[in-house]
Each structure stands twice: as structure tokens, then as C-alpha cells.
Scaffold this motif. Structure first.
Motif, mmCIF file in Angstrom:
data_model
loop_
_atom_site.group_PDB
_atom_site.id
_atom_site.type_symbol
_atom_site.label_atom_id
_atom_site.label_comp_id
_atom_site.label_asym_id
_atom_site.label_seq_id
_atom_site.Cartn_x
_atom_site.Cartn_y
_atom_site.Cartn_z
ATOM 1 N N ASP A 101 -2.524 0.733 -4.403
ATOM 2 C CA ASP A 101 -2.261 -0.523 -3.736
ATOM 3 C C ASP A 101 -2.355 -1.680 -4.617
ATOM 4 O O ASP A 101 -2.942 -1.580 -5.600
ATOM 5 N N SER A 136 -9.644 -1.523 2.874
ATOM 6 C CA SER A 136 -9.797 -2.229 4.119
ATOM 7 C C SER A 136 -9.156 -1.662 5.170
ATOM 8 O O SER A 136 -9.270 -1.617 6.345
ATOM 9 N N ARG A 190 0.863 -1.258 -0.007
ATOM 10 C CA ARG A 190 0.167 0.130 -0.037
ATOM 11 C C ARG A 190 0.815 1.265 0.032
ATOM 12 O O ARG A 190 1.811 1.585 0.844
HETATM 13 N N1 UDP Z 1 -6.949 -7.719 -3.014
HETATM 14 C C1 UDP Z 1 -7.030 -8.831 -3.921
HETATM 15 N N2 UDP Z 1 -7.605 -9.659 -3.652
HETATM 16 C C2 UDP Z 1 -8.212 -9.876 -2.297
HETATM 17 C C3 UDP Z 1 -8.135 -8.853 -1.433
HETATM 18 C C4 UDP Z 1 -7.390 -7.486 -1.919
HETATM 19 O O1 UDP Z 1 -6.700 -8.237 -5.334
HETATM 20 O O2 UDP Z 1 -8.643 -10.937 -1.962
HETATM 21 C C5 UDP Z 1 -6.413 -6.286 -3.613
HETATM 22 C C6 UDP Z 1 -7.464 -5.206 -3.879
HETATM 23 O O3 UDP Z 1 -7.935 -4.925 -4.877
HETATM 24 C C7 UDP Z 1 -6.477 -3.963 -3.536
HETATM 25 C C8 UDP Z 1 -5.589 -4.265 -2.559
HETATM 26 O O4 UDP Z 1 -5.250 -5.523 -2.618
HETATM 27 O O5 UDP Z 1 -5.952 -3.289 -4.810
HETATM 28 C C9 UDP Z 1 -5.951 -3.990 -0.931
HETATM 29 O O6 UDP Z 1 -7.105 -4.467 -0.857
HETATM 30 P P1 UDP Z 1 -7.910 -4.386 0.446
HETATM 31 O O7 UDP Z 1 -7.027 -4.974 1.545
HETATM 32 O O8 UDP Z 1 -7.887 -2.676 0.779
HETATM 33 O O9 UDP Z 1 -9.211 -4.931 0.449
HETATM 34 P P2 UDP Z 1 -10.762 -4.628 -0.123
HETATM 35 O O10 UDP Z 1 -11.014 -3.203 0.088
HETATM 36 O O11 UDP Z 1 -10.381 -4.919 -1.732
HETATM 37 O O12 UDP Z 1 -11.622 -5.643 0.568
#
Ligand code: UDP
Length: 244
Positions: free
Chosen positions: A175, A100, A94
Motif C-alpha cells: 500500500d 489500519s 491498497r
Molecule cells: N501512510 C502515510 N502517512 C500517513 C498515513 C499512512 O504515509 O499519515 C502510508 C503508510 O505508510 C502505508 C499506507 O499509507 O503505506 C497505509 O497506511 P495505514 O492507513 O495502514 O496507516 P498506518 O498503519 O500506517 O497507521
């Protein structure tokens, strides 16, 4: 290279054996899912775009000394890759608060992080990919310390390569998620790198150009993916034509 028997499928891809035990074929589907599969749809041409975008990113990374599973593109939806023993740890990188992280820590979306943040999740849909740390990873024997060190170093290096590359193309890399596997004693970057697994924001307008458009029902998902591909491939008019 012959496409062999079906091996398995995940939410966005099908994997097939080939006649070489060290290689498998990945077929990118048009299926889109979010919130652990609760929200589902078919987005025409998504598989074609993600196959192209992933190939482009993997080639760029290989050119910069990163070991990836990518071998070659075989059709508009298929790439040949090294067969990996997947390490069930998702590595999230990130640069800017979103998703999240914003929810969990109460940091408004768009807040720039003073230092790149790495996070790890257990790759397990039923458990909703819970966040884990090194202690969990070693206690559960998901990866060894030297493997984690390699994955972390590679993830940061991937970020250092992709951030300026995308910035030059007017895209902010907010991210992204990476997956790694073992192949003949080496740690290799696998899975995909696409707007399904990265957050891309337009540098000028801040507009989202990734799967968040699908998650939030914003519309224009495929047009945004196509625009990312257009900016990365350069020149005019990608071969993937709009159908809307
Ligand atoms: N992401 C992903 N697969 C997952 C979880 C996250 O490709 O199972 C990617 C998501 O698209 C983002 C980054 O990882 O670019 C961070 O995701 P985040 O933890 O914020 O989760 P989200 O908001 O996507 O649930």
C-alpha cells in the motif's frame, strides 16, 4: 537556483523558497516519526535515501506520463520541486491488507484484496488524519469533483506502474499514500514516495522493508531502506554507504 528563506517544515522534510516563485526546495531530514509524532527518532541517512528513492520514483512516473512536482535533484538531501497549493486529502492505495485497514475491518494482514482499494484521509495531524469520503470532501470544499476524478485516476495509474516495476525487483507493493496539489491550473503529484509512505515487502521472504520496521521497533530500518534503493538503482553498492 538559490535556496531562499525557510517556508515550513513537516515531520520529515523542510521546505524553502527559491528565487523562482513557481519552485521550492525540499530538504529531506533524518527525523522519523510514527503514531502522529508520539514515537520519534533520528535515523542517520534516512533523508539521503528518501531523497534518492523519491527522485527515482518521480522520474519513473514522469517517464510514464504522470505529472509530478519533481524538477531535479540538487544535493544528496535536496530536490527542486514545483510549488503546489496542497490539497489536504491523503490518497491511500491498497493492494494487500495491512496496517489500519486490517485493524479497522478485521482482515488479517497479508490478505490479498480482490480489487485495489482507494481511501481518503483529511491531512490534519491534530485530528489524526481521519478517514473521509467524497461527501466530506465536497461539503468541506477540500477538492472539486473533477479534481478528485483526476487524483483517483492518477493514483490507480501510479499503482499500475509501480506494482510491476517493484515486482521485477523482488518487492511487493502492499500500500502507499499520495498527496496532490494545484500548480498553474493542473493537478500535480507532490510530497514524497519512499519507504516512509509505502509498504514494501520482500517478495521471497515477506520481510518488511519500510517504516513498519520503525513503527514496530524491529530494527534494521535504514538497512532495509538501503536495500530497497540498491534493488531499484540496480548494480552493486549504492553510493550511500552503511555507517553501522
Ligand atoms: N501512510 C502515510 N502517512 C500517513 C498515513 C499512512 O504515509 O499519515 C502510508 C503508510 O505508510 C502505508 C499506507 O499509507 O503505506 C497505509 O497506511 P495505514 O492507513 O495502514 O496507516 P498506518 O498503519 O500506517 O497507521
Amino acid at each position: 537556483m538559490n535556496k531562499g528563506e525557510f517556508l515550513y517544515e513537516d515531520k520529515a522534510k523542510k521546505i524553502f523558497y527559491t528565487d523562482d516563485p513557481l519552485l521550492v526546495l525540499v530538504e529531506f531530514k533524518d527525523d522519523a516519526t510514527a503514531f502522529d509524532g508520539v514515537k520519534k527518532d533520528r535515523l542517520e541517512d534516512k533523508g539521503i535515501l528518501n531523497n534518492r528513492l523519491s527522485a527515482l520514483f518521480f522520474k519513473l512516473l514522469e517517464d510514464n506520463g504522470i505529472k509530478t512536482h519533481y524538477q531535479k535533484t540538487v544535493s544528496e538531501r535536496e530536490m527542486l520541486v514545483k510549488a503546489l497549493d496542497i490539497i489536504p486529502v491523503e490518497v491511500i492505495v491498497r493492494n494487500i491488507a495491512a496496517g489500519s485497514l486490517s485493524k479497522r475491518l478485521g482482515i488479517p494482514e497479508k490478505t490479498e484484496l480482490k480489487k485495489t482499494v482507494l481511501e481518503f484521509s483529511l491531512k490534519d495531524d491534530e485530528l489524526h488524519d481521519p478517514m473521509i469520503n467524497h461527501y466530506h470532501i465536497y461539503a468541506l470544499e477540500l477538492a472539486r469533483p473533477e479534481e478528485m476524478a483526476e487524483m483517483e485516476k492518477t493514483a490507480l495509474r501510479v499503482n499500475d506502474i509501480l506494482v510491476p516495476y517493484l515486482k521485477e525487483r523482488n518487492i511487493i507493493l502492499v500500500d502507499f499514500k499520495l498527496e496532490f496539489g494545484r500548480h498553474q491550473g493542473e493537478i500535480v503529484l507532490g510530497d514524497e514516495i519512499s519507504p516512509d509512505t509505502c509498504r514494501f515487502w520482500d517478495s521471497s521472504s515477506g520481510e518488511k522493508m519500510d517504516k513498519d520496521r520503525f513503527r514496530a521497533d524491529m530494527g534494521g530500518v535504514i538497512d532495509a531502506y538501503r536495500e530497497v534503493l540498491r534493488r531499484l538503482e540496480g548494480g552493486e553498492g549504492p553510493a550511500v554507504e552503511g555507517k553501522s
